[in-house]
Design a protein around this motif. Structure first.
Motif, mmCIF file in Angstrom:
data_model
loop_
_atom_site.group_PDB
_atom_site.id
_atom_site.type_symbol
_atom_site.label_atom_id
_atom_site.label_comp_id
_atom_site.label_asym_id
_atom_site.label_seq_id
_atom_site.Cartn_x
_atom_site.Cartn_y
_atom_site.Cartn_z
ATOM 1 N N LYS A 1 32.124 50.567 -24.502
ATOM 2 C CA LYS A 1 31.557 50.189 -23.364
ATOM 3 C C LYS A 1 31.438 48.658 -23.035
ATOM 4 O O LYS A 1 31.160 48.181 -21.858
ATOM 5 N N ASP A 2 31.799 47.968 -23.794
ATOM 6 C CA ASP A 2 31.852 46.295 -23.941
ATOM 7 C C ASP A 2 33.116 45.973 -23.100
ATOM 8 O O ASP A 2 33.155 44.891 -22.901
ATOM 9 N N LYS A 3 34.199 46.607 -22.812
ATOM 10 C CA LYS A 3 35.530 46.473 -22.595
ATOM 11 C C LYS A 3 35.587 46.090 -21.037
ATOM 12 O O LYS A 3 34.683 46.723 -20.474
ATOM 13 N N VAL A 4 36.101 44.996 -20.527
ATOM 14 C CA VAL A 4 36.375 44.968 -19.070
ATOM 15 C C VAL A 4 37.037 45.986 -18.530
ATOM 16 O O VAL A 4 38.183 46.196 -18.751
ATOM 17 N N ILE A 5 36.652 46.263 -17.284
ATOM 18 C CA ILE A 5 37.173 47.333 -16.349
ATOM 19 C C ILE A 5 38.707 46.909 -16.182
ATOM 20 O O ILE A 5 39.638 47.716 -16.462
ATOM 21 N N HIS A 6 38.986 45.749 -15.655
ATOM 22 C CA HIS A 6 40.383 45.258 -15.366
ATOM 23 C C HIS A 6 41.170 45.440 -16.474
ATOM 24 O O HIS A 6 42.418 45.763 -16.527
ATOM 25 N N GLN A 7 40.861 44.913 -17.579
ATOM 26 C CA GLN A 7 41.538 44.890 -19.292
ATOM 27 C C GLN A 7 41.770 46.469 -19.393
ATOM 28 O O GLN A 7 42.946 46.677 -19.820
ATOM 29 N N VAL A 8 40.789 47.411 -19.212
ATOM 30 C CA VAL A 8 41.135 48.703 -19.565
ATOM 31 C C VAL A 8 42.182 49.377 -18.558
ATOM 32 O O VAL A 8 43.260 49.670 -19.117
ATOM 33 N N MET A 9 42.103 49.215 -17.414
ATOM 34 C CA MET A 9 43.135 49.712 -16.640
ATOM 35 C C MET A 9 44.520 49.047 -16.684
ATOM 36 O O MET A 9 45.754 49.632 -16.601
ATOM 37 N N LYS A 10 44.568 47.883 -17.085
ATOM 38 C CA LYS A 10 45.800 46.962 -17.158
ATOM 39 C C LYS A 10 46.531 47.487 -18.466
ATOM 40 O O LYS A 10 47.591 47.502 -18.579
ATOM 41 N N SER A 11 45.877 47.614 -19.474
ATOM 42 C CA SER A 11 46.227 48.025 -20.756
ATOM 43 C C SER A 11 46.426 49.460 -21.044
ATOM 44 O O SER A 11 47.370 49.808 -21.772
#
Length: 97
Positions: free
Chosen positions: A31-41
């Motif tokens: 839940k603490d991950k940044v949204i764009h980081q999730v989508m990029k990775s």
């Protein structure tokens, strides 16, 4: 060789490009991950956001907002949303609802 900062325990901190897939380098989506980081990775997770009508891909807030914040703003249960994101990331397939 490429040095990967903050590599997970499963990975060596020095790897050849392409040795590990993106999800193993990022680890479990929390839940603490940044949204764009999730989508990029983990590109397959973009379909989960889209299935919930979340425009995070084009929203500037996704650069700084967390998964928990996005779920709350869109009225989603964060644990259910995290499960969907992690399932998509692990399978690499588009989310089907």
């Amino acid at each position: 060789m490429v040095v990967i900062p903050n590599a997970s325990e499963e990975c060596s901190s020095i790897v050849s490009p392409g040795v590990y897939d993106r999800i193993s380098l990022m680890g479990k989506i929390t839940k603490d991950k940044v949204i764009h980081q999730v989508m990029k990775s983990t590109p397959a997770t973009a379909r989960v956001f889209e299935a919930h009508r979340m425009g995070c891909k084009s929203c500037g807030g996704g650069k700084v907002e967390t998964v928990a914040w996005g779920a709350a703003v869109h009225g989603l249960d964060v644990e259910t949303f995290l499960r969907e994101l992690n399932e998509a990331a692990e399978s690499g397939e588009s989310h089907k609802k």
